[in-house]
Enzyme design. Structure first.
Site, PDB file in Angstrom:
ATOM      1  NE  ARG A 102     103.903  77.913  -8.535  1.00 30.27           N
ATOM      2  CZ  ARG A 102     103.702  78.296  -7.283  1.00 30.27           C
ATOM      3  NH1 ARG A 102     103.025  79.371  -7.006  1.00 30.27           N
ATOM      4  NH2 ARG A 102     104.190  77.580  -6.287  1.00 30.27           N
ATOM      5  CE  LYS A 139     103.805  82.957  -0.229  1.00 29.34           C
ATOM      6  NZ  LYS A 139     104.368  84.250  -0.604  1.00 29.34           N
ATOM      7  CB  THR A 140      99.081  85.731   0.495  1.00 33.14           C
ATOM      8  OG1 THR A 140     100.130  85.318  -0.371  1.00 33.14           O
ATOM      9  CG2 THR A 140      98.937  87.237   0.399  1.00 33.14           C
ATOM     10  CD  GLN A 165     106.857  77.931  -3.475  1.00 29.10           C
ATOM     11  OE1 GLN A 165     106.540  78.715  -4.344  1.00 29.10           O
ATOM     12  NE2 GLN A 165     106.048  77.635  -2.476  1.00 29.10           N
ATOM     13  CG  ASP A 205     105.515  87.507   1.137  1.00 22.30           C
ATOM     14  OD1 ASP A 205     105.390  86.317   1.459  1.00 22.30           O
ATOM     15  OD2 ASP A 205     105.009  87.996   0.113  1.00 22.30           O
ATOM     16  CD  GLU A 206     107.674  84.613  -1.977  1.00 22.61           C
ATOM     17  OE1 GLU A 206     108.271  83.536  -1.710  1.00 22.61           O
ATOM     18  OE2 GLU A 206     106.812  84.720  -2.856  1.00 22.61           O
TER      19      GLU A 206
END
Length: 814
Positions: free
Chosen positions: A667, A102-103, A321, A290-291
Site C-alpha cells: 500500500r 489493474k483498474t 492479494q 475485477d478481483e
DNA sequence: GGGTGTCTGCTTTTT
DNA sequence: GCAGACACCC
C-alpha cells in the site's frame, strides 16, 4: 453498419479529445487512486444511448486506427497492459500485481470495446465486489470516454447485478419482483425464530453461528438438499440442514432473499431456465471481472454459466492479494483459470508504478515464502527510496506514541495526513491509536466502522418505510412495533405471531384483524389500532406526496424523531443527523420503492467533509488503496499472523496472513514502517509477545531496524527481548529465526526467562505453582503479590502498578 | 414492560 | 477489559 461506424468514430473523437495533451500526460501511467481530473466534454448527442447494429470486421476506421498505431488511450499503456486491453476474444486472465495498473486495464478495456464498436454499453457485463469499486470503475470509464456511461447498466457488484436479473424473472424462482433484500440483522432475527421453533437451545447454538454456516453453504452454492451430512451435524445436533430448509421456506413466504440468495437464486434461474440463460448469452458480448481472486464457488459458477455463451471472459486479479478465504473466497479459482477455460490467455502485469524499490523488494521477498502462488516478479523503474523500517517497542501504548510522533514529524515536513495510514490486523488495535491521536490533537478517521445502513436508527427508519411500502414485511413490522416505546412488548408480539400463524396472515394484517376481536386487552388494542391506522394513512400518501416528504412525515408522526430528540446520550445528535442524511439520500431515487430496492445493496457510509486526516483501518480494508506512508503496527506472533487463523487453517491460513502482510506493505508508495511490541494486552490480559515471523521473512538488505530511543527507559525488564534486535545483522538470532531453524511448533507461547537485576528468574510452568501470598515478578508490572489464582490467570497486587489480572505464564516466582 | 445486575466470549467483513 | 445478551426483579 453506417450508424455503428458513426457512433464509434464519434466516440473516438471524444476519447481523443478527452486525453490531456501536455507532455505530462505521457506519464499518465496507471496509478490507482491517481487524481486525474474527470474531464467531461459536453456532447450534444447522448452517444452511448444510440443504438448500434452488429459490429463489422475491418471497418475503414478500424484499419485507419491500426495504421496510426491505435487510439491515444492505448498509448498510455505499457505493452502488457496493452495486450490485456486489446485481447478481446476468448478467455483472458490478467494477473495484475499490486500497483501494476489493474483498474487502468479494466477501464481502458471497456473504453476500447466501446470505441471499437465491438459492443454497446449494455452488452458489457462488468462485475466487482464492492460498490466502491463499481463506482470507481464507472467514473474512470467516464473519464476515458469523456461522458457519462449510465447506459452501462450491467456494471456493478455481483449482488447488485444478480438482484437486477432476479427482479426481471422473479416469478420463475418463486418470488415476486418486489422482493425484499434482508441484511444480516434481519437474517439473524429470522434464524432465531427458526431455532426457537425447532426447540433448540439458543444459547448452545447461537443464531449468529447458524447464519455464518448458512452463508458459507450459500457461498459454495450448496442448497438445503445438498448439505453434506457431516456438515448438517455441526449445528444444533444435526438440525443444521433442517434449519437451513426451514429458513429458506420462511424467506419465500416473506417474499425475501438474503445476500447469499441473490447469487443462489440467480444460479438456479440460469440452470432451470435455459431460455433465460440463452438470453443472457445473447446480451453479454463481453464479461469483465475485477478481483477474481476473491470469488467464491457460487460466484465462480455464476460466471462460468454466463461465460459459456461467447467465452469473452476477462478476469483480473492477483493471487498474492487473496485475503478473503475466511469468507468463502477460493484462491483456487484463479490458480485454476487456465484449466477451467481452455485456450485461455494469461497476461502478467509486473511493472509496478506505485512503490519505491526497497519497499517492493521487501514485499516481493516476503511473499516469495508462500508456496501456493502463480508467481510474479514485480519491478519498478523508480528509485530505491527509503528502506522499510522495523521498530521494536515496549507495549501497544508506546507503539501508538511512536506512530503519533512519526506522523507529527512527517507533518512538520509538509506531509499530507491524507497520505498516511495506520493499517492494523484487527480492529481492537485501533482504539489505542485513536486515544493517542486524540491526546496529541492529530486529526484521524477510522475507516470501516459500522456501515451507514447498519446503524440502528437507519434500520429503524428503513423498517418504517418498508412497512409503508409493503404490508407483509413482518421483520420490519416486528422491528418498529415497540420503537419508540409505545407499550407493545413481547406479550403483544407473541399474540400477533400466534394469531397471524393461525389465520395465515402477515403481522400487520393480523394486527388489524386482532383489534376486531376480544383476544387483546383494551390498552394495547387502542395503541395497536392507532399504529395500524397511521400506516394506512401513510400508505395512502405514497402516490400523493414526494417520497422524501413522506419519509419525514412518517418519522415525525410515528414519534421516532422525537424519541431521539428526547434521548440525552451523546450519540443522539449524530443519530438525528444520520436520519436527515437518509432522507437526503432518498432524493437520488425516483420513488420510495426504488429507494428501498437499492438501499440495502448500495447504501454506504457517507463520509462527509474531505479534510486532511490520518486513516486508521484494517489491512483488509486497505486493499486497493495506496498511501505515501503506511504504518504497520502489531507485527507479533499470535496477532499477526493471527493465532486463530493458524489454528483453524494451518499452512493455508499462514499463507493468507502472509498475503495480508504483502497487501499492507504494497500500500506504501514511499514509506513503510513496521512495529512490534514486546507486551500487548489481549482480552484484558497482558501478554509477552514475540516479533512476527513475517519480520524474519523480510530481506535484511532492504530493511532498516530502528531502535526506538524511548524504549531504553524500560530496559530494566525489557533488555532480553531487545537484545537480538539492536542491529539487523543479528536478525538471525531473533526468536522467530531460531524458532524457524528448530522447526519448532512452539508459537510464542512460552514465557521467556526474564532478566531482573542481573539474575534469571525461574521459569514458571503453570498456575499450580502459585498460591495467594506468593511474591512474583512480571515483565511489565514489576514485583507483586498473588492475591488469587483463577485457572491460568492470576490476580496480582503489584507493588507499583496496582491490581491486575495476568496470565500465570507471564510471571515468575521470586 | 422497563431497568439493573451477571455472564460470556471475544479476527478479518462485503453484499 | 469490555460490550452485548439475558435473567431477574420491580
Amino acid at each position: 453498419m453506417r450508424v455503428r461506424r458513426a457512433w464509434a468514430e464519434k466516440f473516438q473523437a471524444v476519447a481523443w479529445a478527452s486525453q490531456p495533451s501536455s507532455g505530462a500526460s505521457r506519464h499518465l501511467l496507471p496509478q490507482a487512486g491517481e487524481g486525474v481530473p474527470a474531464r467531461r466534454l459536453l456532447v450534444g448527442v447522448p452517444l452511448l444511448s444510440m443504438p448500434a447494429p452488429k459490429p463489422a470486421q475491418g471497418s475503414i476506421a478500424a484499419r485507419a486506427r491500426a495504421l496510426a498505431g491505435g487510439p491515444r488511450y492505448l498509448e498510455a499503456l505499457n505493452p502488457e497492459q496493452r495486450e490485456a486491453v486489446e485481447t478481446l476474444e476468448g478467455p483472458l486472465l490478467v494477473l495484475a500485481g499490486a500497483g501494476t495498473g489493474k483498474t487502468r486495464v479494466l477501464t481502458t478495456r471497456i473504453a476500447h470495446i466501446l470505441a471499437s464498436g465491438e459492443a454497446r454499453p449494455w452488452e458489457i457485463l462488468a462485475v466487482t465486489f464492492t460498490n466502491k469499486a463499481a463506482r470507481e470503475m464507472r467514473e474512470r470509464v467516464e473519464t476515458l470516454v469523456g461522458q457519462g456511461v449510465e447506459a452501462m447498466q450491467w456494471l456493478g457488484t455481483f449482488h447488485a447485478i444478480s438482484a437486477r436479473m432476479l427482479r426481471r424473472h422473479a416469478e420463475l424462482v418463486g418470488l415476486k419482483p418486489n422482493f425484499t433484500i434482508l441484511d444480516t440483522d434481519d437474517q439473524i432475527r429470522l434464524l432465531k425464530q427458526a431455532i426457537k421453533a425447532e426447540n433448540i437451545d439458543e444459547k448452545r447454538w447461537p443464531a449468529r453461528q447458524l447464519a455464518w454456516q448458512i452463508d458459507s453453504w450459500k457461498n459454495r452454492g450448496v442448497t438445503p438438499a445438498q448439505v453434506p451430512a457431516g456438515e448438517a451435524m455441526s449445528f444444533g445436533n444435526g438440525k443444521g440442514g433442517e434449519l437451513y430448509a426451514l429458513y429458506q421456506e420462511r424467506l419465500k413466504i416473506l417474499n425475501a432473499v438474503d445476500f447469499g440468495d441473490l447469487l443462489m437464486e440467480t444460479l438456479r434461474l440460469f440452470r432451470e431456465q435455459p431460455d433465460v440463460l440463452a438470453e443472457m448469452h445473447r446480451r453479454f458480448k463481453y464479461i469483465l471481472v475485477d478481483e477474481y481472486q476473491d470469488t467464491n464457488v457460487a460466484q465462480y459458477l455464476w460466471l462460468r454459466l454466463l461465460a459459456q455463451g461467447r467465452r469473452n471472459l476477462c478476469c483480473v486479479g492477483d493471487d498474492d492479494q487473496s485475503v478473503y478465504g475466511w469468507r468463502g473466497a477460493e484462491v483456487e479459482n484463479i490458480l485454476r483459470f487456465e484449466k477451467d477455460f481452455p485456450g485461455a490467455k494469461v497476461v502478467r502485469l509486473e511493472r509496478n508504478y506505485r512503490s519505491t524499490g526497497h519497499i517492493l523488494a521487501a514485499a516481493s521477498h516476503l511473499i516469495s515464502h508462500n508456496e501456493d502462488r502463480l508467481g510474479k516478479t514485480l519491478f519498478t523503474d523508480g528509485g530505491l527510496g527509503e528502506k522499510p523500517t522495523v521498530t521494536g517497542v515496549w507495549d501497544s501504548e508506546e507503539e501508538a506514541r511512536a506512530v503519533g510522533d512519526e506522523i507529527e514529524a512527517l507533518r512538520r515536513r509538509g506531509h499530507q495526513l491524507n497520505e498516511a495510514a495506520v493499517l492494523v490486523r484487527a480492529s481492537f488495535q485501533m482504539r489505542e491509536f485513536e486515544e493517542r491521536f486524540v491526546a496529541i490533537g492529530l486529526p484521524y478517521r477510522v475507516i470501516g466502522g459500522p456501515r451507514f445502513y447498519e446503524r440502528a436508527e437507519i434500520r429503524d427508519a428503513l423498517a418504517y418505510l418498508r412497512c409503508v411500502a409493503q404490508e407483509s414485511d413482518d421483520l420490519a413490522f416486528e422491528r418498529i412495533l415497540n420503537t419508540p416505546k409505545r407499550g407493545l412488548g413481547d406479550a403483544t408480539l407473541q399474540l400477533l405471531f400466534d394469531y397471524g400463524r393461525k389465520q395465515g396472515l402477515p403481522l400487520m394484517l393480523a394486527a388489524r384483524a386482532l383489534c376486531e376481536t376480544e383476544e387483546i386487552k383494551p390498552k394495547p388494542r387502542a395503541t395497536l389500532r392507532a399504529l395500524i391506522d397511521d400506516f394506512a394513512r401513510w400508505r395512502a400518501l405514497i402516490d400523493a406526496k414526494p417520497h422524501q416528504e413522506l419519509a419525514e412525515l412518517v418519522l415525525d408522526e410515528s414519534g421516532y424523531t422525537q424519541m431521539w430528540k428526547d434521548d440525552k446520550t451523546p450519540e443522539a445528535e449524530g443519530r438525528l443527523e444520520n436520519l436527515k442524511e437518509l432522507v437526503r439520500a432518498m432524493e437520488e431515487f425516483p420513488d420510495l420503492s426504488s429507494f428501498l430496492e437499492h438501499v440495502s445493496l448500495v447504501m454506504e457510509n457517507s463520509e462527509g467533509a474531505v479534510s486532511d486526516r490520518v486513516s486508521i483501518m484494517t489491512l483488509h480494508g486497505a486493499k486497493g488503496l495506496e498511501f505515501e506512508t503506511v504504518f504497520l503496527p502489531g507485527w507479533e506472533e499470535g496477532l499477526f499472523p493471527s493465532q486463530r487463523t493458524l489454528d483453524d487453517n494451518g499452512r493455508a491460513g499462514l499463507e493468507e496472513e502472509r498475503r495480508l502482510a504483502y497487501v499492507g506493505l504494497t500500500r506504501a508508495r514511499r514509506r513503510a514502517k513496521i512495529y512490534f511490541a514486546t507486551n500487548r494486552r489481549i482480552r484484558g490480559l497482558w501478554q509477552t509477545t514475540m516479533p512476527s515471523r513475517f519480520i524474519d521473512d523480510l530481506p535484511a538488505k532492504n530493511v532498516e531496524v530502528v531502535e526506538r530511543a524511548g524504549a531504553s527507559q524500560y530496559g530494566a525488564y525489557g533488555v532480553s527481548r531487545f537484545a537480538g534486535l539492536d542491529r539487523y545483522s543479528s536478525v538471525y538470532e531473533t526468536p522467530g529465526w531460531k524458532r524457524a531453524q528448530n522447526g519448532s511448533q512452539q508459537r510464542g507461547r512460552s514465557a521467556a526467562a526474564t532478566v531482573i537485576e542481573g539474575r534469571v528468574l525461574a521459569k514458571s510452568t503453570g498456575a499450580a505453582d502459585f498460591t495467594p501470598g506468593q511474591r512474583v515478578m512480571h515483565a511489565k508490572f514489576g514485583p507483586g503479590t498473588v492475591a488469587r489464582v483463577d485457572g491460568d490467570k492470576l490476580a496480582v497486587e503489584f507493588d507499583h502498578a496496582g491490581a491486575k489480572m495476568v496470565k500465570s505464564a507471564f510471571v515468575e516466582r521470586m
